[in-house]
Write an enzyme that holds these catalytic residues in place. Structure first.
Site, PDB file in Angstrom:
ATOM      1  N   ASP A  22      -1.051  -7.424   1.614  1.00  0.00           N
ATOM      2  CA  ASP A  22      -1.755  -6.432   2.420  1.00  0.00           C
ATOM      3  C   ASP A  22      -1.996  -7.029   3.801  1.00  0.00           C
ATOM      4  OD1 ASP A  22      -3.430  -4.598   3.608  1.00  0.00           O
ATOM      5  OD2 ASP A  22      -4.980  -4.674   2.053  1.00  0.00           O
ATOM      6  N   ARG A  72       5.408  -3.522   1.504  1.00  0.00           N
ATOM      7  CA  ARG A  72       4.635  -2.977   0.390  1.00  0.00           C
ATOM      8  C   ARG A  72       5.502  -2.824  -0.856  1.00  0.00           C
ATOM      9  NH1 ARG A  72       2.170   2.072   3.594  1.00  0.00           N
ATOM     10  NH2 ARG A  72       4.231   1.837   4.534  1.00  0.00           N
ATOM     11  N   TYR A 122       0.544  -0.911  21.350  1.00  0.00           N
ATOM     12  CA  TYR A 122       1.579  -1.873  21.718  1.00  0.00           C
ATOM     13  C   TYR A 122       1.009  -2.964  22.624  1.00  0.00           C
ATOM     14  CZ  TYR A 122       5.310   1.250  20.003  1.00  0.00           C
ATOM     15  OH  TYR A 122       6.143   2.016  19.224  1.00  0.00           O
ATOM     16  N   TRP A 152       4.215  -1.164  10.994  1.00  0.00           N
ATOM     17  CA  TRP A 152       3.112  -0.493  11.669  1.00  0.00           C
ATOM     18  C   TRP A 152       2.496   0.504  10.694  1.00  0.00           C
ATOM     19  CZ3 TRP A 152       2.286   4.469  14.354  1.00  0.00           C
ATOM     20  CH2 TRP A 152       3.175   5.467  13.948  1.00  0.00           C
ATOM     21  N   MET A 196       9.050   7.345  10.580  1.00  0.00           N
ATOM     22  CA  MET A 196       9.713   7.772  11.815  1.00  0.00           C
ATOM     23  C   MET A 196      11.215   7.597  11.643  1.00  0.00           C
ATOM     24  SD  MET A 196       7.218   6.363  14.831  1.00  0.00           S
ATOM     25  CE  MET A 196       7.691   4.653  14.634  1.00  0.00           C
ATOM     26  N   GLY A 219      11.678  -1.021   6.057  1.00  0.00           N
ATOM     27  CA  GLY A 219      11.875  -0.009   7.081  1.00  0.00           C
ATOM     28  C   GLY A 219      13.248  -0.072   7.716  1.00  0.00           C
ATOM     29  N   ILE A 220      13.476   0.785   8.716  1.00  0.00           N
ATOM     30  CA  ILE A 220      14.790   0.866   9.351  1.00  0.00           C
ATOM     31  C   ILE A 220      15.173  -0.465   9.985  1.00  0.00           C
ATOM     32  CG2 ILE A 220      16.113   1.953  11.205  1.00  0.00           C
ATOM     33  CD1 ILE A 220      14.534   4.502  10.739  1.00  0.00           C
ATOM     34  N   LYS A 229       6.927   3.940  23.855  1.00  0.00           N
ATOM     35  CA  LYS A 229       5.553   4.403  24.119  1.00  0.00           C
ATOM     36  C   LYS A 229       4.816   3.388  24.979  1.00  0.00           C
ATOM     37  CE  LYS A 229       4.432   5.338  19.790  1.00  0.00           C
ATOM     38  NZ  LYS A 229       5.765   5.223  19.170  1.00  0.00           N
TER      39      LYS A 229
END
Length: 364
Positions: free
Chosen positions: A60, A46, A155, A84, A190, A23-24, A123
């Site tokens: 997993d 993954r 969160y 996430w 995202m 991810g980022i 969030k």
């Protein structure tokens, strides 16, 4: 650009496990640790990181058995958790995402873990997507000492899992509450940076204006963002600076801007006409409906590496961020006082990101 001070003597021969490494945030941490030296880096995700020589671990996170097999002989000293899994409801988000962190930490009960850094987000102050900005929202800029909102939030569940494991296993911890993260990744759920790049590319192809999709509030209010590289610096800093441990921190670039100022600058980069807020939001999910074949044509014409628009753009997430009817800003004083001096100018973050996507043939 200023880099934070890191105690390099304390990171010699340390072993980092980055969870969500494709991810980022995760990929930025992998890159920085490999560049820093003194680290053995393990990338758990993954899918392997394209073009990376970092040792990849596949497991997993929802399966304790899978994690036990994958991590049974690994001995990480530092864990960076950036993964996430988006669910249909917040109760499902809580169940799934808390379980992923809990399973991971239980699978490392045998390891000499010194620090676990957990990425969350704003969030924490705004509430989950299903009740975004509803109810009692703290005044801006958001500060870490604000109490939790009286609503379910994954969160909060992740923080509780982290604290319980820290008490049980004896490691230090840090929580990193980012705003919208812009950085390098493909296929991320995202990803505003790549989403806006895709929007502008499609607009240029079709001769259409680059239309701001969000609310009047977001168009006119001050806001901030989080550069993925800065987030990586922040997480490494907290993990390797003893006095920074056992704390939650906001992490944003350090500058503020208004979209009515930023939007024309993004449009100019791509050579399209900027069109601002006009009367009501114009969400990207509606603007960009039916654009899959157009993107496939662009990809074929320019030799792009990803012809699937769904892996390039996350319209829903950018609509959620830019559609908010409240001002969103985070205070960085706590990090500054603790010694973190990292800073990015958001305009530069966008430009660097777009340049990199172009160089890698992800956008034309």
């Amino acid at each position: 650009m200023t880099s934070p001070t890191v105690d390099t003597g304390s990171v010699h021969n340390k072993v980092a496990l980055i969870v969500g490494a494709s991810g980022i945030a995760g990929s930025a941490i992998v890159e920085q640790l490999n560049q820093n030296g003194g680290w053995t880096v393990l990338a758990l995700s993954r899918n392997p990181i394209p073009g990376s020589s970092t040792r990849h671990i596949s497991a997993d996170l929802l399966s304790a058995e899978s994690l036990a097999v994958a991590l049974g002989t690994e001995k990480p000293t530092h864990v960076f958790f950036t993964a996430w899994a988006k669910q249909d409801t917040e109760q499902k988000n809580i169940s799934v995402n808390a379980a992923m962190l809990r399973n991971l930490l239980e699978a490392l009960d045998h390891a000499p873990v010194e620090h676990v850094a957990l990425m969350t987000g704003l969030k924490h102050y705004l509430g989950p997507f299903e009740s975004y900005g509803a109810g009692p929202i703290p005044d801006t800029p958001f500060r870490e000492e604000e109490p939790r909102l009286p609503a379910p939030n994954f969160y909060y569940a992740q923080e509780d899992e982290l604290w319980a494991a820290a008490e049980r296993q004896g490691f230090r911890w840090s929580v990193h509450r980012s705003h919208t993260v812009i950085g390098h990744a493909v296929g991320n759920a995202m990803n505003m940076g790549l989403t806006l790049a895709a929007q502008a590319t499609l607009c240029k192809e079709l001769g259409k204006p680059f239309v701001f999709p969000g609310s009047e509030t977001q168009w006119n209010s001050l806001t901030d963002m989080t550069d993925g590289d800065l987030l990586a610096e922040h997480m490494i800093w907290a993990a390797t600076t003893e006095k920074a441990g056992n704390q939650a921190y906001n992490v944003v670039n350090g500058d503020v801007f208004r979209w009515r100022w930023m939007w024309p600058k993004l449009a100019a980069y791509f050579g399209v006409k900027a069109e601002g807020f006009q009367g009501s939001p114009r969400p990207l999910e509606a603007q960009m409906q039916g654009m899959d074949d157009v993107w496939s044509k662009i990809a074929a014409t320019h030799g792009l590496v990803e012809a699937d628009l769904a892996r390039v753009a996350s319209w829903w997430h950018t609509d959620a961020d830019l559609g908010r009817n409240i001002e969103v800003l985070a205070d960085m004083s706590k990090s500054r006082l603790a010694g973190f001096t990292g800073y990015r100018r958001t305009e530069d973050s966008f430009r660097r990101l777009f340049d990199r996507y172009r160089a890698e043939k992800i956008i034309p």
